[in-house]
Design a protein around this motif. Structure first.
Motif, short mmCIF file in Angstrom:
data_model
loop_
_atom_site.label_atom_id
_atom_site.label_comp_id
_atom_site.label_asym_id
_atom_site.label_seq_id
_atom_site.Cartn_x
_atom_site.Cartn_y
_atom_site.Cartn_z
N MET A 57 0.82 -1.21 0.00
CA MET A 57 0.00 0.00 0.00
C MET A 57 0.85 1.26 0.00
N ARG A 58 1.95 1.22 0.72
CA ARG A 58 2.75 2.43 0.87
C ARG A 58 3.61 2.70 -0.35
N TYR A 62 -11.27 0.10 4.61
CA TYR A 62 -10.63 -0.19 3.34
C TYR A 62 -10.98 0.91 2.34
N TRP A 63 -10.03 1.80 2.08
CA TRP A 63 -10.29 3.00 1.29
C TRP A 63 -10.31 2.76 -0.22
N LEU A 64 -10.11 1.55 -0.68
CA LEU A 64 -9.97 1.30 -2.11
C LEU A 64 -11.24 0.73 -2.74
N LYS A 72 -4.60 5.67 -5.85
CA LYS A 72 -6.03 5.48 -5.59
C LYS A 72 -6.36 5.82 -4.15
N PHE A 73 -5.52 5.37 -3.24
CA PHE A 73 -5.74 5.66 -1.82
C PHE A 73 -5.69 7.17 -1.57
N THR A 74 -4.71 7.83 -2.14
CA THR A 74 -4.55 9.28 -1.94
C THR A 74 -5.77 10.04 -2.44
N ARG A 75 -6.28 9.64 -3.59
CA ARG A 75 -7.46 10.31 -4.16
C ARG A 75 -8.66 10.21 -3.22
N GLU A 76 -8.89 9.04 -2.65
CA GLU A 76 -10.06 8.85 -1.80
C GLU A 76 -9.89 9.54 -0.44
N VAL A 77 -8.70 9.46 0.13
CA VAL A 77 -8.48 10.08 1.43
C VAL A 77 -8.56 11.59 1.33
N MET A 98 -3.42 1.19 7.18
CA MET A 98 -4.58 0.54 6.60
C MET A 98 -4.19 -0.77 5.93
N GLY A 99 -3.12 -0.73 5.14
CA GLY A 99 -2.67 -1.94 4.46
C GLY A 99 -2.32 -3.04 5.44
N ARG A 100 -1.64 -2.67 6.52
CA ARG A 100 -1.27 -3.67 7.52
C ARG A 100 -2.51 -4.34 8.12
#
Length: 291
Positions: free
Chosen positions: A45-46, A282-284, A54-59, A78-80
């Motif tokens: 994820m990092r 889960y932000w994706l 994708k994560f950055t866009r949603e957050v 989040m990924g962990r």
């Protein structure tokens, strides 16, 4: 024929990293194996560009003022936790046996026990937050085995392991779609319990606010609760401590009004949980796409 072979080969290639991660540490304890997969997914994820973008866009949609450093930390955390969740689902029988790790609270549990005593079904609503399978683990241990609705995976290897894990958590397991909906109605009418994750985009749903932004949301759970007079209880398995223990919270059953208001009440409930623990969602999911 060639296309099928290529597709099968691609399924193997995509599954190989996960299979390797699950196999290389299989001699270790449950907690250690869970943390190892969590660490691996956190690193993906990092540092994996597509997932990170994708994560950055949603957050940014929800937390526009969050710093880049905080977003990177949130992404890894989040990924962990999602990696741990995946491991626990794949090994759901082992996970369910660890009842000493679950702390249970909330008025919704009494509502479910009352429904069970009356021979009625019930709908438990949650999201891809914390460890949602902890909710079914608690209910199954208390004699309230709860089925689930799930979306099949395109990769046959992931599908096989995911389905086996979900089935270990409680039956019946029903696919999304018309056939699954008919089976769901029969199950509820016969006094069965079902768990539904309501935080995925539903193309035919209503535009309801979620975390402050319109999102296409299914209102079918509320419609079923109203039609058959069933309790609709929001419930969450919240990770605590080092991530291997869970506060399983059964919120008060949502009051029967109309499907729009009831689903909005759930969206507000889940939004509050996410804002309190954003690394546990889960932000994706492409939650706001098309709304």
């Amino acid at each position: 024929m060639l296309s099928r072979r290529l597709r099968s080969s691609w399924h193997h290639v995509r599954y190989l990293p996960l299979l390797s991660a699950l196999t290389v540490t299989r001699w270790r304890s449950f907690e250690a194996r869970s943390r190892n997969l969590g660490t691996a997914v956190g690193l993906v994820m990092r540092w994996f560009p597509l997932a990170r973008r994708k994560f950055t866009r949603e957050v940014r949609r929800v937390f526009p003022d969050m710093s880049r450093t905080d977003r990177a930390r949130l992404s890894g955390n989040m990924g962990r936790q999602m990696g741990q969740t995946l491991f626990e689902i794949y090994h759901c029988a082992e996970f369910q046996a660890q009842q000493d790790k679950f702390t249970v609270s909330g008025p919704g549990l009494a509502a479910l026990e009352a429904a069970k005593a009356a021979g009625k079904g019930a709908i438990i609503v949650s999201g891809h937050f914390g460890q949602w399978e902890a909710v079914r683990a608690v209910l199954k241990a208390r004699g309230m085995e709860t089925g689930a609705v799930y979306r099949p995976q395109s990769n046959r290897h992931y599908q096989r392991r995911l389905l086996a894990g979900i089935e270990a958590g409680g039956k019946p397991i029903l696919e999304t779609g018309a056939i699954g909906t008919k089976a769901l109605v029969r199950h509820l009418r016969s006094g069965g319990f079902i768990a539904i994750l309501l935080d995925e985009k539903y193309t035919g749903g209503e535009r309801l606010p979620f975390l402050g932004h319109p999102a296409l949301t299914s209102v079918s759970a509320a419609q079923l609760a109203l039609k058959y007079g069933l309790p609709m209880v929001p419930a969450y398995g919240i990770r605590t401590g080092d991530g291997s223990r869970f506060d399983v919270v059964f919120e008060e059953a949502i009051a029967h009004t109309d499907s729009h208001s009831m689903t909005l009440a759930f969206n507000d409930s889940l939004s509050a949980r996410i804002l309190a623990n954003p690394d546990q969602w889960y932000w994706l999911l492409d939650r706001w796409k098309g709304a």
